[in-house]
Design a protein around this motif. Sequence first.
Motif, short mmCIF file in Angstrom:
data_model
loop_
_atom_site.label_atom_id
_atom_site.label_comp_id
_atom_site.label_asym_id
_atom_site.label_seq_id
_atom_site.Cartn_x
_atom_site.Cartn_y
_atom_site.Cartn_z
N MET A 35 67.55 -64.68 -50.80
CA MET A 35 67.59 -63.46 -49.99
C MET A 35 66.20 -63.12 -49.46
O MET A 35 66.04 -62.77 -48.29
CB MET A 35 68.10 -62.27 -50.83
CG MET A 35 69.59 -62.20 -50.99
SD MET A 35 70.09 -60.84 -52.10
CE MET A 35 69.48 -59.39 -51.25
N ASN A 36 65.20 -63.21 -50.33
CA ASN A 36 63.83 -62.84 -49.95
C ASN A 36 63.33 -63.69 -48.78
O ASN A 36 62.54 -63.22 -47.97
CB ASN A 36 62.89 -62.99 -51.14
CG ASN A 36 63.31 -62.13 -52.31
OD1 ASN A 36 63.99 -61.14 -52.15
ND2 ASN A 36 62.94 -62.54 -53.51
N LYS A 37 63.77 -64.93 -48.73
CA LYS A 37 63.30 -65.86 -47.71
C LYS A 37 63.92 -65.57 -46.34
O LYS A 37 63.23 -65.65 -45.32
CB LYS A 37 63.63 -67.30 -48.13
CG LYS A 37 63.06 -68.36 -47.24
CD LYS A 37 63.31 -69.74 -47.83
CE LYS A 37 62.70 -70.81 -46.95
NZ LYS A 37 62.91 -72.15 -47.51
N TYR A 38 65.21 -65.20 -46.31
CA TYR A 38 65.93 -65.13 -45.04
C TYR A 38 66.21 -63.72 -44.52
O TYR A 38 66.51 -63.56 -43.35
CB TYR A 38 67.24 -65.91 -45.14
CG TYR A 38 67.01 -67.39 -45.36
CD1 TYR A 38 66.48 -68.18 -44.33
CD2 TYR A 38 67.26 -67.98 -46.58
CE1 TYR A 38 66.24 -69.53 -44.53
CE2 TYR A 38 67.02 -69.34 -46.78
CZ TYR A 38 66.52 -70.10 -45.75
OH TYR A 38 66.26 -71.43 -45.95
N LEU A 39 66.16 -62.71 -45.36
CA LEU A 39 66.46 -61.36 -44.91
C LEU A 39 65.17 -60.56 -44.69
O LEU A 39 64.13 -60.87 -45.28
CB LEU A 39 67.33 -60.63 -45.94
CG LEU A 39 68.71 -61.25 -46.22
CD1 LEU A 39 69.44 -60.45 -47.28
CD2 LEU A 39 69.54 -61.34 -44.95
N GLN A 40 65.24 -59.53 -43.87
CA GLN A 40 64.10 -58.65 -43.62
C GLN A 40 63.98 -57.57 -44.71
O GLN A 40 63.02 -56.84 -44.76
CB GLN A 40 64.22 -58.03 -42.22
CG GLN A 40 62.98 -57.33 -41.73
CD GLN A 40 61.69 -58.16 -41.84
OE1 GLN A 40 61.67 -59.35 -41.54
NE2 GLN A 40 60.62 -57.55 -42.29
N THR A 41 64.99 -57.52 -45.58
CA THR A 41 64.97 -56.54 -46.67
C THR A 41 64.93 -57.26 -48.01
O THR A 41 65.36 -58.40 -48.12
CB THR A 41 66.23 -55.64 -46.62
OG1 THR A 41 67.39 -56.47 -46.66
CG2 THR A 41 66.24 -54.77 -45.39
N ILE A 42 64.38 -56.55 -49.00
CA ILE A 42 64.38 -57.06 -50.37
C ILE A 42 64.78 -55.93 -51.31
O ILE A 42 64.70 -54.76 -50.95
CB ILE A 42 63.00 -57.63 -50.80
CG1 ILE A 42 61.92 -56.54 -50.75
CG2 ILE A 42 62.63 -58.84 -49.98
CD1 ILE A 42 60.63 -56.97 -51.39
N VAL A 43 65.22 -56.31 -52.49
CA VAL A 43 65.62 -55.33 -53.50
C VAL A 43 64.51 -55.24 -54.54
O VAL A 43 64.05 -56.26 -55.06
CB VAL A 43 66.96 -55.74 -54.16
CG1 VAL A 43 67.40 -54.71 -55.19
CG2 VAL A 43 68.05 -55.92 -53.10
N VAL A 44 64.07 -54.00 -54.81
CA VAL A 44 62.97 -53.79 -55.76
C VAL A 44 63.33 -52.74 -56.80
O VAL A 44 64.19 -51.89 -56.57
CB VAL A 44 61.67 -53.35 -55.04
CG1 VAL A 44 61.18 -54.42 -54.08
CG2 VAL A 44 61.83 -52.02 -54.34
#
Length: 107
Positions: A35-44
């Motif tokens: 997800m981190n590689k391909y999306l503009q959002t991340i979950v933190v």
Amino acid sequence: MELNQYQIVLVNLDPTIGSEIKKTRPCVIISPNEMNKYLQTIVVAPMTTTSRKYPTRIEVKHDREIGWIVIDQIRTIDKQRIVRILGRLSKPEVKEVKSVMKETFFD
């Protein structure tokens, strides 16, 4: 900037509403690398230095300071909120995060 799961990043969380954790503070990346590689959002999961022992808070030592990862305040952010990468959780800390998340959300 390459972002990886379990890295600690400095994030500007403002603006916030109500009881959400605010300010610019360290957060742990929870989302998987795919997800981190391909999306503009991340979950933190934000971190705080003022907390009590809650089942959803994980005590960690970062920058010679005791802090807590706040699993009950996980949120999705745009990568533009990230100021810089600060470090990474240790293997035992990663194991604890996985355990608390499983207990909180899946059991």
